[in-house]
Design a protein around this motif. Structure first.
Motif, PDB file in Angstrom:
ATOM      1  N   TYR A 136       0.985  -8.822   1.830  1.00  7.17           N
ATOM      2  CA  TYR A 136       1.664  -9.000   0.545  1.00  7.17           C
ATOM      3  C   TYR A 136       3.162  -9.099   0.801  1.00  7.17           C
ATOM      4  O   TYR A 136       3.728  -8.290   1.527  1.00  7.17           O
ATOM      5  CB  TYR A 136       1.400  -7.794  -0.373  1.00  7.17           C
ATOM      6  CG  TYR A 136       0.022  -7.745  -0.962  1.00  7.17           C
ATOM      7  CD1 TYR A 136      -0.502  -8.820  -1.661  1.00  7.17           C
ATOM      8  CD2 TYR A 136      -0.764  -6.597  -0.845  1.00  7.17           C
ATOM      9  CE1 TYR A 136      -1.772  -8.764  -2.223  1.00  7.17           C
ATOM     10  CE2 TYR A 136      -2.031  -6.524  -1.406  1.00  7.17           C
ATOM     11  CZ  TYR A 136      -2.522  -7.618  -2.090  1.00  7.17           C
ATOM     12  OH  TYR A 136      -3.767  -7.550  -2.643  1.00  7.17           O
ATOM     13  N   GLU A 137       3.795 -10.055   0.190  1.00  3.48           N
ATOM     14  CA  GLU A 137       5.218 -10.267   0.452  1.00  3.48           C
ATOM     15  C   GLU A 137       6.064  -9.132  -0.097  1.00  3.48           C
ATOM     16  O   GLU A 137       7.047  -8.718   0.511  1.00  3.48           O
ATOM     17  CB  GLU A 137       5.671 -11.596  -0.160  1.00  3.48           C
ATOM     18  CG  GLU A 137       7.121 -11.927   0.162  1.00  3.48           C
ATOM     19  CD  GLU A 137       7.535 -13.286  -0.366  1.00  3.48           C
ATOM     20  OE1 GLU A 137       8.728 -13.620  -0.248  1.00  3.48           O
ATOM     21  OE2 GLU A 137       6.663 -14.001  -0.909  1.00  3.48           O
ATOM     22  N   HIS A 138       5.657  -8.602  -1.261  1.00  2.00           N
ATOM     23  CA  HIS A 138       6.466  -7.569  -1.913  1.00  2.00           C
ATOM     24  C   HIS A 138       5.666  -6.280  -2.086  1.00  2.00           C
ATOM     25  O   HIS A 138       4.465  -6.318  -2.370  1.00  2.00           O
ATOM     26  CB  HIS A 138       6.951  -8.049  -3.280  1.00  2.00           C
ATOM     27  CG  HIS A 138       7.818  -9.275  -3.209  1.00  2.00           C
ATOM     28  ND1 HIS A 138       9.049  -9.282  -2.600  1.00  2.00           N
ATOM     29  CD2 HIS A 138       7.611 -10.544  -3.649  1.00  2.00           C
ATOM     30  CE1 HIS A 138       9.572 -10.490  -2.682  1.00  2.00           C
ATOM     31  NE2 HIS A 138       8.719 -11.277  -3.308  1.00  2.00           N
ATOM     32  N   VAL A 139       6.365  -5.162  -1.948  1.00  2.00           N
ATOM     33  CA  VAL A 139       5.714  -3.862  -2.084  1.00  2.00           C
ATOM     34  C   VAL A 139       5.163  -3.678  -3.498  1.00  2.00           C
ATOM     35  O   VAL A 139       4.162  -2.999  -3.709  1.00  2.00           O
ATOM     36  CB  VAL A 139       6.692  -2.725  -1.714  1.00  2.00           C
ATOM     37  CG1 VAL A 139       7.846  -2.640  -2.696  1.00  2.00           C
ATOM     38  CG2 VAL A 139       5.965  -1.385  -1.624  1.00  2.00           C
ATOM     39  N   GLU A 140       5.781  -4.310  -4.498  1.00  2.00           N
ATOM     40  CA  GLU A 140       5.279  -4.215  -5.867  1.00  2.00           C
ATOM     41  C   GLU A 140       3.851  -4.743  -5.981  1.00  2.00           C
ATOM     42  O   GLU A 140       3.046  -4.211  -6.754  1.00  2.00           O
ATOM     43  CB  GLU A 140       6.172  -4.999  -6.832  1.00  2.00           C
ATOM     44  CG  GLU A 140       7.561  -4.391  -7.018  1.00  2.00           C
ATOM     45  CD  GLU A 140       8.583  -5.063  -6.139  1.00  2.00           C
ATOM     46  OE1 GLU A 140       9.733  -5.212  -6.587  1.00  2.00           O
ATOM     47  OE2 GLU A 140       8.233  -5.448  -4.998  1.00  2.00           O
ATOM     48  N   ASP A 141       3.541  -5.797  -5.214  1.00  2.00           N
ATOM     49  CA  ASP A 141       2.200  -6.369  -5.260  1.00  2.00           C
ATOM     50  C   ASP A 141       1.173  -5.370  -4.737  1.00  2.00           C
ATOM     51  O   ASP A 141       0.076  -5.247  -5.278  1.00  2.00           O
ATOM     52  CB  ASP A 141       2.136  -7.657  -4.431  1.00  2.00           C
ATOM     53  CG  ASP A 141       3.063  -8.735  -4.970  1.00  2.00           C
ATOM     54  OD1 ASP A 141       3.268  -8.768  -6.202  1.00  2.00           O
ATOM     55  OD2 ASP A 141       3.581  -9.519  -4.170  1.00  2.00           O
ATOM     56  N   PHE A 142       1.545  -4.653  -3.686  1.00  2.00           N
ATOM     57  CA  PHE A 142       0.662  -3.625  -3.147  1.00  2.00           C
ATOM     58  C   PHE A 142       0.458  -2.505  -4.170  1.00  2.00           C
ATOM     59  O   PHE A 142      -0.668  -2.067  -4.405  1.00  2.00           O
ATOM     60  CB  PHE A 142       1.232  -3.028  -1.864  1.00  2.00           C
ATOM     61  CG  PHE A 142       0.570  -1.734  -1.477  1.00  2.00           C
ATOM     62  CD1 PHE A 142      -0.694  -1.733  -0.914  1.00  2.00           C
ATOM     63  CD2 PHE A 142       1.191  -0.518  -1.720  1.00  2.00           C
ATOM     64  CE1 PHE A 142      -1.322  -0.543  -0.587  1.00  2.00           C
ATOM     65  CE2 PHE A 142       0.583   0.664  -1.394  1.00  2.00           C
ATOM     66  CZ  PHE A 142      -0.682   0.656  -0.821  1.00  2.00           C
TER      67      PHE A 142
END
Length: 218
Positions: A95-101
């Protein structure tokens, strides 16, 4: 097969249970969730399950053994997978961004909580009062989650998306925010008018405003 029986089979994955054991566990979950462990008697559980009280003690030596038989699988399936399953998604799919995780993790565990709400309610209610449950919790947190979470933090810190603070601080902030939201939503104020999509986004943004690194928006 009833809905309750399906959930028990799913929860006790890999463990063979007799029909009487399933009835006992289902009755115990309902009673412990409604009245609490201390206020529930084995005779009440037996009556609700439609079995003799002696049948309970043939399968479980004490009422606490019955409690542990219910809670241990929840520890394994609710607490540990909270990070483990979704960590694999992060590392495998990057995942490119931690928010997506964070969003994937929150939604994944919300689904499990909805399906197993009475059992998780028992877990939350009884952990402060039973050393055995505390040890189970520490075991699964320490051995199954913490080391993996450190790797996850380092992964996003290397990308500049999480500030350089100790992993245990990140761990505490993330878990307290997500669990706090889920407990409030489904246990404390379930009757309130919740906008789940908005609350999920607010929870993630609340976490990120405290953890965001210099490259978090890139």
């Amino acid at each position: 097969m009833t809905d309750h029986e399906f959930k028990i089979d799913e929860l006790m994955d890999g463990e063979e249970l007799t029909d009487k054991q399933k009835k006992i566990i289902i009755s115990a979950i309902e009673s412990f969730s409604e009245k609490g462990f201390s206020a529930t008697s084995t005779s009440e559980i037996a009556k609700k399950a439609g079995v003799a009280e002696g049948t309970i003690f043939r399968h479980y030596k004490t009422k606490k053994d019955l409690l542990l038989a219910i809670v241990a699988p929840v520890m394994a399936k609710f607490v540990a997978p909270f990070i483990i399953k979704d960590l694999k998604k992060v590392l495998d799919q990057d995942y490119e961004h931690v928010e997506d995780f964070l969003k994937a993790m929150l939604e994944n565990r919300r689904d499990f909580l909805i399906k197993n709400l009475p059992t998780v309610k028992i877990l939350v209610q009884e952990i402060p009062f039973h050393p055995e449950l505390k040890e189970l919790f520490k075991e699964h947190i320490g051995l199954q989650i913490y080391e993996r979470f450190i790797k996850l933090v380092e992964y996003y810190q290397a990308k500049g998306q999480i500030i350089e603070i100790p992993a245990y601080s990140v761990f505490r902030m993330v878990f307290s925010s997500i669990f706090g939201y889920l407990i409030a939503r489904y246990m404390i104020l379930p009757e309130a008018e919740w906008d789940d999509e908005a609350e999920t986004e607010r929870t993630i943004q609340f976490i990120m405003h405290g953890l965001a690194g210099p490259n978090s928006g890139n």
